[in-house]
Design a protein around this motif. Structure first.
Motif, PDB file in Angstrom:
ATOM      1  N   GLY A   1      22.832  54.934  37.464  1.00  0.00           N
ATOM      2  CA  GLY A   1      23.915  55.585  38.228  1.00  0.00           C
ATOM      3  C   GLY A   1      24.439  56.696  37.307  1.00  0.00           C
ATOM      4  O   GLY A   1      24.208  57.055  36.266  1.00  0.00           O
ATOM      5  N   GLY A   2      25.243  57.585  37.960  1.00  0.00           N
ATOM      6  CA  GLY A   2      25.711  58.519  37.282  1.00  0.00           C
ATOM      7  C   GLY A   2      26.316  59.618  38.138  1.00  0.00           C
ATOM      8  O   GLY A   2      26.614  59.294  39.344  1.00  0.00           O
ATOM      9  N   TRP A   3      26.643  60.667  37.665  1.00  0.00           N
ATOM     10  CA  TRP A   3      27.193  62.044  38.491  1.00  0.00           C
ATOM     11  C   TRP A   3      26.005  63.051  38.665  1.00  0.00           C
ATOM     12  O   TRP A   3      25.090  63.162  37.819  1.00  0.00           O
ATOM     13  CB  TRP A   3      28.199  62.436  37.469  1.00  0.00           C
ATOM     14  N   VAL A   4      25.983  63.588  39.910  1.00  0.00           N
ATOM     15  CA  VAL A   4      24.967  64.316  40.586  1.00  0.00           C
ATOM     16  C   VAL A   4      25.564  65.417  41.361  1.00  0.00           C
ATOM     17  O   VAL A   4      26.692  64.824  42.227  1.00  0.00           O
ATOM     18  CB  VAL A   4      23.738  63.556  40.989  1.00  0.00           C
TER      19      VAL A   4
ATOM     20  N   ASN B   1       9.351  43.072  37.020  1.00  0.00           N
ATOM     21  CA  ASN B   1      10.665  42.480  37.374  1.00  0.00           C
ATOM     22  C   ASN B   1      11.577  43.713  37.621  1.00  0.00           C
ATOM     23  O   ASN B   1      12.805  43.272  37.605  1.00  0.00           O
ATOM     24  CB  ASN B   1      11.038  41.408  36.473  1.00  0.00           C
ATOM     25  N   THR B   2      11.109  44.754  38.394  1.00  0.00           N
ATOM     26  CA  THR B   2      11.979  45.736  38.997  1.00  0.00           C
ATOM     27  C   THR B   2      12.053  46.204  40.308  1.00  0.00           C
ATOM     28  O   THR B   2      10.880  46.345  40.771  1.00  0.00           O
ATOM     29  CB  THR B   2      11.948  46.839  37.673  1.00  0.00           C
ATOM     30  N   VAL B   3      13.063  46.566  40.825  1.00  0.00           N
ATOM     31  CA  VAL B   3      13.185  47.109  42.215  1.00  0.00           C
ATOM     32  C   VAL B   3      13.946  48.575  41.866  1.00  0.00           C
ATOM     33  O   VAL B   3      15.034  48.496  41.222  1.00  0.00           O
ATOM     34  CB  VAL B   3      13.883  46.209  43.143  1.00  0.00           C
ATOM     35  N   TYR B   4      13.647  49.564  42.777  1.00  0.00           N
ATOM     36  CA  TYR B   4      14.024  50.869  42.641  1.00  0.00           C
ATOM     37  C   TYR B   4      14.803  51.078  43.790  1.00  0.00           C
ATOM     38  O   TYR B   4      14.366  50.882  44.981  1.00  0.00           O
ATOM     39  CB  TYR B   4      12.938  51.898  42.267  1.00  0.00           C
ATOM     40  N   LEU B   5      15.672  52.317  43.753  1.00  0.00           N
ATOM     41  CA  LEU B   5      16.175  52.923  44.995  1.00  0.00           C
ATOM     42  C   LEU B   5      15.921  54.497  44.623  1.00  0.00           C
ATOM     43  O   LEU B   5      16.985  54.780  43.774  1.00  0.00           O
ATOM     44  CB  LEU B   5      17.558  52.453  45.138  1.00  0.00           C
ATOM     45  N   GLN B   6      15.238  55.086  45.165  1.00  0.00           N
ATOM     46  CA  GLN B   6      15.141  56.443  44.977  1.00  0.00           C
ATOM     47  C   GLN B   6      16.076  57.268  46.086  1.00  0.00           C
ATOM     48  O   GLN B   6      15.790  57.230  47.086  1.00  0.00           O
ATOM     49  CB  GLN B   6      13.559  57.181  45.136  1.00  0.00           C
ATOM     50  N   MET B   7      16.975  57.955  45.432  1.00  0.00           N
ATOM     51  CA  MET B   7      17.914  58.411  46.372  1.00  0.00           C
ATOM     52  C   MET B   7      17.686  60.224  46.155  1.00  0.00           C
ATOM     53  O   MET B   7      17.734  60.798  45.243  1.00  0.00           O
ATOM     54  CB  MET B   7      19.368  58.315  45.948  1.00  0.00           C
ATOM     55  N   SER B   8      17.458  60.708  47.302  1.00  0.00           N
ATOM     56  CA  SER B   8      17.417  62.289  47.265  1.00  0.00           C
ATOM     57  C   SER B   8      18.226  62.846  48.405  1.00  0.00           C
ATOM     58  O   SER B   8      18.870  62.038  49.075  1.00  0.00           O
ATOM     59  CB  SER B   8      15.866  62.739  47.615  1.00  0.00           C
ATOM     60  N   SER B   9      18.355  64.185  48.243  1.00  0.00           N
ATOM     61  CA  SER B   9      19.269  64.826  49.238  1.00  0.00           C
ATOM     62  C   SER B   9      20.487  64.194  49.264  1.00  0.00           C
ATOM     63  O   SER B   9      21.122  64.103  50.353  1.00  0.00           O
ATOM     64  CB  SER B   9      18.624  64.853  50.532  1.00  0.00           C
ATOM     65  N   LEU B  10      21.064  64.082  48.082  1.00  0.00           N
ATOM     66  CA  LEU B  10      22.424  63.009  48.064  1.00  0.00           C
ATOM     67  C   LEU B  10      23.650  63.835  48.607  1.00  0.00           C
ATOM     68  O   LEU B  10      23.814  65.079  48.334  1.00  0.00           O
ATOM     69  CB  LEU B  10      22.782  62.962  46.632  1.00  0.00           C
ATOM     70  N   LYS B  11      24.574  63.248  49.338  1.00  0.00           N
ATOM     71  CA  LYS B  11      25.751  63.800  49.940  1.00  0.00           C
ATOM     72  C   LYS B  11      27.024  63.106  49.046  1.00  0.00           C
ATOM     73  O   LYS B  11      26.984  62.141  48.671  1.00  0.00           O
ATOM     74  CB  LYS B  11      25.815  63.581  51.364  1.00  0.00           C
ATOM     75  N   ALA B  12      27.938  63.884  49.202  1.00  0.00           N
ATOM     76  CA  ALA B  12      29.314  63.542  48.707  1.00  0.00           C
ATOM     77  C   ALA B  12      29.952  62.016  49.397  1.00  0.00           C
ATOM     78  O   ALA B  12      30.158  61.152  48.678  1.00  0.00           O
ATOM     79  CB  ALA B  12      30.493  64.459  49.078  1.00  0.00           C
TER      80      ALA B  12
ATOM     81  N   VAL C   1      27.678  55.562  41.500  1.00  0.00           N
ATOM     82  CA  VAL C   1      27.225  56.739  41.804  1.00  0.00           C
ATOM     83  C   VAL C   1      27.972  57.769  42.305  1.00  0.00           C
ATOM     84  O   VAL C   1      28.852  57.492  43.241  1.00  0.00           O
ATOM     85  CB  VAL C   1      25.860  56.691  42.718  1.00  0.00           C
ATOM     86  N   THR C   2      28.274  59.064  41.726  1.00  0.00           N
ATOM     87  CA  THR C   2      29.024  60.078  42.156  1.00  0.00           C
ATOM     88  C   THR C   2      28.609  61.344  42.562  1.00  0.00           C
ATOM     89  O   THR C   2      27.975  61.821  41.648  1.00  0.00           O
ATOM     90  CB  THR C   2      30.152  60.449  40.975  1.00  0.00           C
ATOM     91  N   VAL C   3      28.736  61.695  43.714  1.00  0.00           N
ATOM     92  CA  VAL C   3      28.025  62.937  44.183  1.00  0.00           C
ATOM     93  C   VAL C   3      29.144  63.892  44.414  1.00  0.00           C
ATOM     94  O   VAL C   3      30.077  63.782  45.133  1.00  0.00           O
ATOM     95  CB  VAL C   3      27.096  62.777  45.680  1.00  0.00           C
ATOM     96  N   SER C   4      29.017  65.121  43.683  1.00  0.00           N
ATOM     97  CA  SER C   4      30.123  66.239  43.634  1.00  0.00           C
ATOM     98  C   SER C   4      29.588  67.113  44.739  1.00  0.00           C
ATOM     99  O   SER C   4      28.497  67.405  44.666  1.00  0.00           O
ATOM    100  CB  SER C   4      30.275  66.736  42.486  1.00  0.00           C
ATOM    101  N   SER C   5      30.680  67.559  45.620  1.00  0.00           N
ATOM    102  CA  SER C   5      30.309  68.648  46.657  1.00  0.00           C
ATOM    103  C   SER C   5      30.543  70.047  45.934  1.00  0.00           C
ATOM    104  O   SER C   5      30.487  71.133  46.509  1.00  0.00           O
ATOM    105  CB  SER C   5      30.703  68.332  47.640  1.00  0.00           C
TER     106      SER C   5
END
Length: 124
Positions: free
Chosen positions: A9-12, A77-88, A120-124
């Motif tokens: 997670g993080g800022w994007v 032993n891992t599951v992923y979530l690929q997130m694209s075109s992120l929105k606020a 997860v923080t999405v900045s507009s």
């Protein structure tokens, strides 16, 4: 029993991408259906995506369809979530969840095991 730990997670900025990871302890990870949920303060936990034990069946919420992808690598032993075109409006705490059910569930009560969450923080 399995223990789950999210990371990534993080800022994007809006329009950007992030990949969340969920590492599971235990030798039976491959037997678990895995899911991702998200929750904002004061709101109910919301389904995002789920994947069955083999990775052959996936469900994705309509709100993220076409933008988010769930996948897993059982030897890691891992599951992923690929997130694209992120929105606020994707800004939330994201939780990984696991259960030994055969068919992926889309409700929080379908899962017995939960991670601590990653912001997860999405900045507009």
């Amino acid at each position: 029993q399995v223990q789950l730990a999210e990371s990534g997670g993080g800022w994007v900025q809006a329009g950007g991408s992030l990949r969340l990871s969920c590492a599971a302890s235990g030798r039976t990870f491959s037997a678990y259906t895995m899911g991702w949920f998200r929750q904002a303060p004061g709101k109910e936990r919301e389904f995002v995506a789920a994947i069955n034990w083999s990775g052959g069946v996936t469900y994705v919420a309509d709100s993220v369809k076409g933008r988010f992808t769930i996948s897993r690598v059982n030897p890691k032993n891992t599951v992923y979530l690929q997130m694209s075109s992120l929105k606020a409006e994707d800004t939330d705490v994201y939780y990984c969840a696991g259960d030994q059910r055969l068919v992926p569930g889309t409700e929080p009560y379908d899962y017995d095991y939960w991670g601590q969450g990653t912001q997860v923080t999405v900045s507009s």
